[in-house]
Write an enzyme that holds these catalytic residues in place. Structure first.
Site, short mmCIF file in Angstrom:
data_model
loop_
_atom_site.label_atom_id
_atom_site.label_comp_id
_atom_site.label_asym_id
_atom_site.label_seq_id
_atom_site.Cartn_x
_atom_site.Cartn_y
_atom_site.Cartn_z
CG ASP A 20 -1.98 -1.03 1.34
OD1 ASP A 20 -2.40 -1.40 0.22
OD2 ASP A 20 -2.73 -1.32 2.22
NE ARG A 100 -1.05 2.43 13.16
CZ ARG A 100 -0.54 1.57 12.58
NH1 ARG A 100 0.68 1.84 12.35
NH2 ARG A 100 -1.15 0.58 12.02
CG ASP A 129 -4.17 1.75 12.92
OD1 ASP A 129 -4.15 2.11 14.03
OD2 ASP A 129 -4.15 0.75 12.49
CB SER A 181 -5.35 -6.42 7.77
OG SER A 181 -4.77 -5.32 8.16
N1 ARG Z 1 -8.02 -3.05 16.21
C1 ARG Z 1 -6.71 -2.56 16.74
C2 ARG Z 1 -6.72 -1.19 16.73
O1 ARG Z 1 -7.48 -0.38 16.42
C3 ARG Z 1 -5.71 -3.12 15.70
C4 ARG Z 1 -5.90 -2.63 14.48
C5 ARG Z 1 -4.40 -2.92 13.65
N2 ARG Z 1 -4.57 -3.05 12.16
C6 ARG Z 1 -4.51 -3.98 11.64
N3 ARG Z 1 -4.32 -4.27 10.36
N4 ARG Z 1 -4.95 -5.41 12.17
O2 ARG Z 1 -5.74 -0.64 17.68
#
Ligand code: ARG
Length: 430
Positions: A20, A100, A129, A181
């Protein structure tokens, strides 16, 4: 935006090295005319910083900046969250959510160095995110403009991205693409999408990479001892370790015993429930241990309030509100509570579980002399009588004037008025 509208301007892109963001480098350049500078922070998942740098350049970046931010991540993001007891909706140790704001901070720092007015990230328009990036940049540098190609504009399917990359000579990994993912850093691994979207479906084996199936973990338990100083873990089995090493060691060890798997339906900020699988051996072990030590050294009142604030703290981290005054204020309280959180915790790792086996602390509020039912009891049993008389005063007053539980009273819950003459229920005859 019109084509090449930003010709010659610099945009700093948070770059993971994946498909990506590699496509985004080329897309930002070709569609908007940006000079792209990539910014990659290693929070414990980047295996080869050199390779990422090369790939960014191959994707068309003018400059590729990579930084090992593992130590900062642990010291300034993971440890405060551990001390706060921050578990989102009681379980998720927040690995992704904690990473993040640091990645956003690195991004802003690079933007300043490069005199850029634009930053970009590869988050989609559906997750948490994007919120975390946008809010963190907004708090640190409200003058910067955030571009999110995946949220709108780029609009490519995975196959289209592969095609787009091939045409431009951007290296596309030959490795079979993950059906999930995944996001990972030192504090944990987050996995979603694919077959995991069926909440009734048992996660297949290939979801897990850090932990063994608890059924296949060693039959013999392993005992470990973790020492804490003022709420921070400082050693494992007597070996003093820096934060990064300690977390890495616990991830390995816990993983070997199947500890740290979490299967959770969680509430995203954007209003949808999602099913996530987490692997977070070190986080689970350390939260369990830290909590056990707090139970021993903090007063009942502090424990109660701290548990409520832990929820608030987890929510703010999850919701991307790291760089806020509210966070600073909560953190000040948490820090103050940690001054007596020193001591040792003994844990047992066994087939998916990390259980407390023992604890000790120089600041312990636990007193054997007070607790014992054996010899040496120093608790004044007779004093209890007066205590209960006073404690029960309002209750007796109410009983005399309001007859809450007497014959004919309304508020009987479901207890029959005369419990002993309760009508016999019919038994099912087989
Ligand atoms: N749901 C978790 C959060 O919002 C993890 C998201 C992370 N991304 C992924 N591609 N699994 O912090």
């Amino acid at each position: 935006m019109t084509a090449q509208q930003h010709k010659g301007e610099t945009c700093v892109l948070a770059y993971s090295g994946g498909l990506d963001t590699s496509v985004a480098v080329a897309w930002l350049r070709e569609t908007h005319g940006f000079e792209v500078v990539t910014c990659t922070g290693d929070l414990g998942s980047v295996r080869d910083l050199d390779a990422i740098q090369k790939k960014a350049i191959a994707s068309g970046a003018r400059k590729a900046i990579v930084q090992d931010a593992r130590d900062i991540f642990v010291r300034f993001f993971v440890w405060p969250a551990l001390q706060a007891g921050a578990l989102y909706e009681e379980r998720y140790p927040l690995a992704t959510a904690l990473g993040r704001p640091l990645l956003a901070k690195l991004l802003v720092d690079v933007a300043r160095d490069e005199n850029a007015r634009f930053v970009a990230h590869g988050c989609t328009g559906k997750g948490n995110d994007q919120v975390r990036f946008d809010l963190a940049v907004g708090a640190l540098a409200p003058d910067l403009k955030v571009i999110a190609p995946m949220r709108g504009g780029m609009n490519m399917t995975r196959d289209e991205e592969i095609e787009y990359a091939r045409e431009r000579g951007i290296p596309v990994e030959a490795t079979t693409k993950s059906p999930y993912s995944v996001d990972e850093n030192l504090w944990g691994r987050s996995v979603e999408a694919g077959v995991l979207e069926d909440p009734w479906g048992v996660p297949p084996r290939d979801v897990f990479q850090w932990t063994v199936d608890p059924d296949e973990a060693p039959a013999q338990p392993r005992e470990i001892v973790i020492a804490f100083r003022e709420g921070l873990p400082i050693s494992l089995d007597g070996d003093e370790l820096g934060g990064v090493d300690l977390v890495e060691r616990l991830n390995k060890l816990g993983g070997k015993y199947g500890v740290g798997r979490i299967d959770q339906i969680e509430n995203r900020l954007v209003g949808i429930k999602s099913r996530e699988i987490y692997e977070a051996p070190a986080a689970v072990i350390l939260h369990t241990a830290h909590r056990a030590l707090e139970d021993m050294v903090l007063s009942k009142e502090t424990l109660r309030l701290k548990a409520k604030l832990a929820q608030e703290y987890a929510d703010l981290v999850y919701n991307g509100l790291w760089f806020t005054a509210h966070h600073q204020d909560l953190a000040a309280y948490v820090r103050s509570t940690q001054r007596f959180v020193s001591g040792e915790i003994r844990l047992r790792l066994h087939r998916g579980a990390a259980t407390i086996a023992g604890r000790r602390s120089p600041h312990s509020l636990y007193s054997t002399a007070l607790a014992t039912y054996g010899k040496g009891d120093q608790f004044d049993h007779r004093a209890s009588e007066g205590f209960i008389t006073v404690f029960g005063l309002p209750l007796r007053t109410q009983a005399r004037t309001q007859a809450l539980w007497g014959e004919g009273s309304e508020a009987m819950l479901d207890v029959p008025k005369k419990a002993l003459e309760a009508p016999k229920t019919k038994k099912k005859t087989t």
